[in-house]
Scaffold this motif. Sequence first.
Motif, PDB file in Angstrom:
ATOM      1  N   SER A 309       0.802  -1.226   0.000  1.00 57.89           N
ATOM      2  CA  SER A 309       0.000   0.000   0.000  1.00 57.89           C
ATOM      3  C   SER A 309       0.835   1.276   0.000  1.00 57.89           C
ATOM      4  O   SER A 309       0.325   2.352  -0.302  1.00 57.89           O
ATOM      5  CB  SER A 309      -0.921   0.012   1.226  1.00 57.89           C
ATOM      6  OG  SER A 309      -0.146   0.098   2.422  1.00 57.89           O
ATOM      7  N   GLY A 310       2.118   1.142   0.385  1.00 63.04           N
ATOM      8  CA  GLY A 310       2.968   2.319   0.449  1.00 63.04           C
ATOM      9  C   GLY A 310       2.895   3.076   1.758  1.00 63.04           C
ATOM     10  O   GLY A 310       3.524   4.122   1.913  1.00 63.04           O
ATOM     11  N   ARG A 311       2.141   2.558   2.726  1.00 60.66           N
ATOM     12  CA  ARG A 311       2.056   3.238   4.025  1.00 60.66           C
ATOM     13  C   ARG A 311       3.168   2.747   4.949  1.00 60.66           C
ATOM     14  O   ARG A 311       3.869   1.786   4.630  1.00 60.66           O
ATOM     15  CB  ARG A 311       0.701   2.961   4.674  1.00 60.66           C
ATOM     16  CG  ARG A 311       0.498   1.504   5.039  1.00 60.66           C
ATOM     17  CD  ARG A 311      -0.756   1.286   5.860  1.00 60.66           C
ATOM     18  NE  ARG A 311      -0.982  -0.117   6.127  1.00 60.66           N
ATOM     19  CZ  ARG A 311      -0.373  -0.802   7.083  1.00 60.66           C
ATOM     20  NH1 ARG A 311       0.517  -0.221   7.859  1.00 60.66           N
ATOM     21  NH2 ARG A 311      -0.653  -2.081   7.265  1.00 60.66           N
ATOM     22  N   LYS A 312       3.320   3.394   6.082  1.00 62.78           N
ATOM     23  CA  LYS A 312       4.299   2.952   7.073  1.00 62.78           C
ATOM     24  C   LYS A 312       3.702   1.837   7.931  1.00 62.78           C
ATOM     25  O   LYS A 312       2.572   1.972   8.419  1.00 62.78           O
ATOM     26  CB  LYS A 312       4.705   4.104   7.993  1.00 62.78           C
ATOM     27  CG  LYS A 312       5.667   5.093   7.371  1.00 62.78           C
ATOM     28  CD  LYS A 312       6.166   6.067   8.434  1.00 62.78           C
ATOM     29  CE  LYS A 312       7.217   7.002   7.877  1.00 62.78           C
ATOM     30  NZ  LYS A 312       7.788   7.871   8.939  1.00 62.78           N
ATOM     31  N   PRO A 313       4.428   0.746   8.158  1.00 66.36           N
ATOM     32  CA  PRO A 313       3.938  -0.272   9.090  1.00 66.36           C
ATOM     33  C   PRO A 313       4.035   0.215  10.531  1.00 66.36           C
ATOM     34  O   PRO A 313       4.762   1.178  10.821  1.00 66.36           O
ATOM     35  CB  PRO A 313       4.877  -1.454   8.844  1.00 66.36           C
ATOM     36  CG  PRO A 313       6.132  -0.847   8.325  1.00 66.36           C
ATOM     37  CD  PRO A 313       5.720   0.383   7.557  1.00 66.36           C
ATOM     38  N   GLU A 314       3.307  -0.431  11.413  1.00 66.72           N
ATOM     39  CA  GLU A 314       3.281  -0.001  12.816  1.00 66.72           C
ATOM     40  C   GLU A 314       4.666  -0.028  13.451  1.00 66.72           C
ATOM     41  O   GLU A 314       5.006   0.837  14.252  1.00 66.72           O
ATOM     42  CB  GLU A 314       2.328  -0.910  13.609  1.00 66.72           C
ATOM     43  CG  GLU A 314       2.173  -0.504  15.054  1.00 66.72           C
ATOM     44  CD  GLU A 314       1.167  -1.367  15.791  1.00 66.72           C
ATOM     45  OE1 GLU A 314       1.540  -1.947  16.817  1.00 66.72           O
ATOM     46  OE2 GLU A 314       0.018  -1.457  15.328  1.00 66.72           O
ATOM     47  N   THR A 315       5.473  -1.032  13.103  1.00 62.51           N
ATOM     48  CA  THR A 315       6.787  -1.176  13.730  1.00 62.51           C
ATOM     49  C   THR A 315       7.894  -0.679  12.813  1.00 62.51           C
ATOM     50  O   THR A 315       9.015  -1.199  12.830  1.00 62.51           O
ATOM     51  CB  THR A 315       7.041  -2.641  14.139  1.00 62.51           C
ATOM     52  OG1 THR A 315       6.946  -3.473  12.961  1.00 62.51           O
ATOM     53  CG2 THR A 315       6.023  -3.105  15.155  1.00 62.51           C
ATOM     54  N   VAL A 316       7.594   0.336  12.010  1.00 61.79           N
ATOM     55  CA  VAL A 316       8.582   0.942  11.111  1.00 61.79           C
ATOM     56  C   VAL A 316       9.794   1.412  11.922  1.00 61.79           C
ATOM     57  O   VAL A 316       9.673   1.807  13.084  1.00 61.79           O
ATOM     58  CB  VAL A 316       7.940   2.101  10.325  1.00 61.79           C
ATOM     59  CG1 VAL A 316       7.574   3.261  11.250  1.00 61.79           C
ATOM     60  CG2 VAL A 316       8.835   2.567   9.188  1.00 61.79           C
ATOM     61  N   SER A 317      10.952   1.372  11.290  1.00 62.11           N
ATOM     62  CA  SER A 317      12.186   1.632  12.034  1.00 62.11           C
ATOM     63  C   SER A 317      12.246   3.035  12.624  1.00 62.11           C
ATOM     64  O   SER A 317      12.824   3.227  13.699  1.00 62.11           O
ATOM     65  CB  SER A 317      13.402   1.378  11.145  1.00 62.11           C
ATOM     66  OG  SER A 317      13.331   2.126   9.946  1.00 62.11           O
ATOM     67  N   ASP A 318      11.650   4.041  11.953  1.00 60.39           N
ATOM     68  CA  ASP A 318      11.770   5.391  12.514  1.00 60.39           C
ATOM     69  C   ASP A 318      10.868   5.601  13.726  1.00 60.39           C
ATOM     70  O   ASP A 318      10.959   6.630  14.411  1.00 60.39           O
ATOM     71  CB  ASP A 318      11.578   6.483  11.451  1.00 60.39           C
ATOM     72  CG  ASP A 318      10.190   6.508  10.837  1.00 60.39           C
ATOM     73  OD1 ASP A 318       9.287   5.828  11.347  1.00 60.39           O
ATOM     74  OD2 ASP A 318      10.007   7.223   9.835  1.00 60.39           O
ATOM     75  N   ASP A 319      10.008   4.638  14.036  1.00 57.52           N
ATOM     76  CA  ASP A 319       9.306   4.619  15.318  1.00 57.52           C
ATOM     77  C   ASP A 319      10.002   3.659  16.285  1.00 57.52           C
ATOM     78  O   ASP A 319      10.178   3.975  17.462  1.00 57.52           O
ATOM     79  CB  ASP A 319       7.848   4.195  15.146  1.00 57.52           C
ATOM     80  CG  ASP A 319       7.120   4.133  16.477  1.00 57.52           C
ATOM     81  OD1 ASP A 319       6.833   5.200  17.054  1.00 57.52           O
ATOM     82  OD2 ASP A 319       6.861   3.013  16.964  1.00 57.52           O
ATOM     83  N   ASN A 320      10.420   2.514  15.785  1.00 61.81           N
ATOM     84  CA  ASN A 320      11.039   1.510  16.656  1.00 61.81           C
ATOM     85  C   ASN A 320      12.339   1.996  17.280  1.00 61.81           C
ATOM     86  O   ASN A 320      12.748   1.501  18.334  1.00 61.81           O
ATOM     87  CB  ASN A 320      11.275   0.216  15.873  1.00 61.81           C
ATOM     88  CG  ASN A 320      11.679  -0.935  16.763  1.00 61.81           C
ATOM     89  OD1 ASN A 320      12.843  -1.301  16.831  1.00 61.81           O
ATOM     90  ND2 ASN A 320      10.709  -1.489  17.474  1.00 61.81           N
ATOM     91  N   ILE A 321      12.972   2.988  16.667  1.00 60.87           N
ATOM     92  CA  ILE A 321      14.206   3.525  17.244  1.00 60.87           C
ATOM     93  C   ILE A 321      13.949   4.074  18.651  1.00 60.87           C
ATOM     94  O   ILE A 321      14.858   4.115  19.485  1.00 60.87           O
ATOM     95  CB  ILE A 321      14.820   4.605  16.319  1.00 60.87           C
ATOM     96  CG1 ILE A 321      16.259   4.919  16.733  1.00 60.87           C
ATOM     97  CG2 ILE A 321      13.948   5.855  16.284  1.00 60.87           C
ATOM     98  CD1 ILE A 321      16.986   5.829  15.758  1.00 60.87           C
ATOM     99  N   LYS A 322      12.715   4.460  18.943  1.00 60.06           N
ATOM    100  CA  LYS A 322      12.382   4.951  20.287  1.00 60.06           C
ATOM    101  C   LYS A 322      12.459   3.824  21.322  1.00 60.06           C
ATOM    102  O   LYS A 322      12.867   4.043  22.462  1.00 60.06           O
ATOM    103  CB  LYS A 322      10.998   5.588  20.285  1.00 60.06           C
ATOM    104  CG  LYS A 322      10.906   6.817  19.390  1.00 60.06           C
ATOM    105  CD  LYS A 322       9.468   7.310  19.271  1.00 60.06           C
ATOM    106  CE  LYS A 322       9.366   8.464  18.287  1.00 60.06           C
ATOM    107  NZ  LYS A 322       7.961   8.899  18.086  1.00 60.06           N
TER     108      LYS A 322
END
Length: 347
Positions: A309-322
């Motif tokens: 779909s081209g969207r960000k997954p829930e566990t995308v790296s730019d969130d998981n870095i937190k």
Amino acid sequence: MTSRAVLCGCGAMAKGWLRALQSASDLSREVEIVGLVDLDLTTAKALAAEFALDDVIIGTDLASVIEATRANMVFDVVVPSARFAVVSTALNLGCHVLSEKPLATSMDEAKALLALAAETGRVHAVVQNRRFISGVRRLRRAVEDGLIGELSGIHCDFFLGPHFGGFREEMDNVLLLDMAIHTFDAARFVSGKQPLSVYCVESNPSGSWYAHGASANAIFKLSGDAVFTYRGSWCAEGRRTSWESAWRLVGSKGMITWDGEESFEATVAGNEPGLLRGQQVVPVPSAPNEDETHGHQSVLAEFIDAVKSGRKPETVSDDNIKSLSMVLGAIESARTGLPVSISVEGH
């Protein structure tokens, strides 16, 4: 269109990935495993035979296998020390990447991978499969619904004694880096709050069969004046907790306890006169979406849908870095004996 995936790292963890892929008909239609990569060809060949992957290309070099298979996706199941090289190679060759945790072994490496994913326009996410279980989803919904008022505290206990053998027993900071990240990530998800700082005491208790850091006690300050505490040991024999930890959420109206398995209890203040007002049991809501409660299968399905779909997954790296910042902050605090501020600004 079916994604063509290479699985890199064919040890015991890889079996869980393949079982999840093969046991869900939707996933098996969406993804074809076209290559296996491992430094030990014998291990890779044994995995191929066990899962009837008769037509896969097997090799020791990821880049060569990606090119030979024309893969567009890499499942990274290597040991943490190899992660940066594997993910960098995959992203540079145009593959979307779903990695085992941790995202990286340092914040510098993590930020470099985030930058590379952005530069290549590929989806890069981390398998935080323990977010995708019913209990964690129920806790988040209860918090979002205001069941116990404004959340002020999350308290988690984790006490088990697994005898893995292999790389874990040789790792530094083994509990924090390899296991506590699941609880840290889930606490961040459930609370909806940001980690601000951490103070941590780490030890390797008497009788430990690990090389380093089998026990840790950490206190995190979260946004909104909330606190998250974690007490854990991976060399605690006897009566164990769940693998998901035992949880207590404290809010302005009441508390929720969860044993990490099937037992939930939510209570708010009662109406008894005197010093203590007693308690009143209230129902804990069900998970909002059952499709998101199947652990590894749900992570994989969510990642593949994001790629399509081209969207960000829930566990995308730019969130998981937190979540990684919580782990590395705890490790730094344990090393220095001082509180450590947590920030991922500038990534």
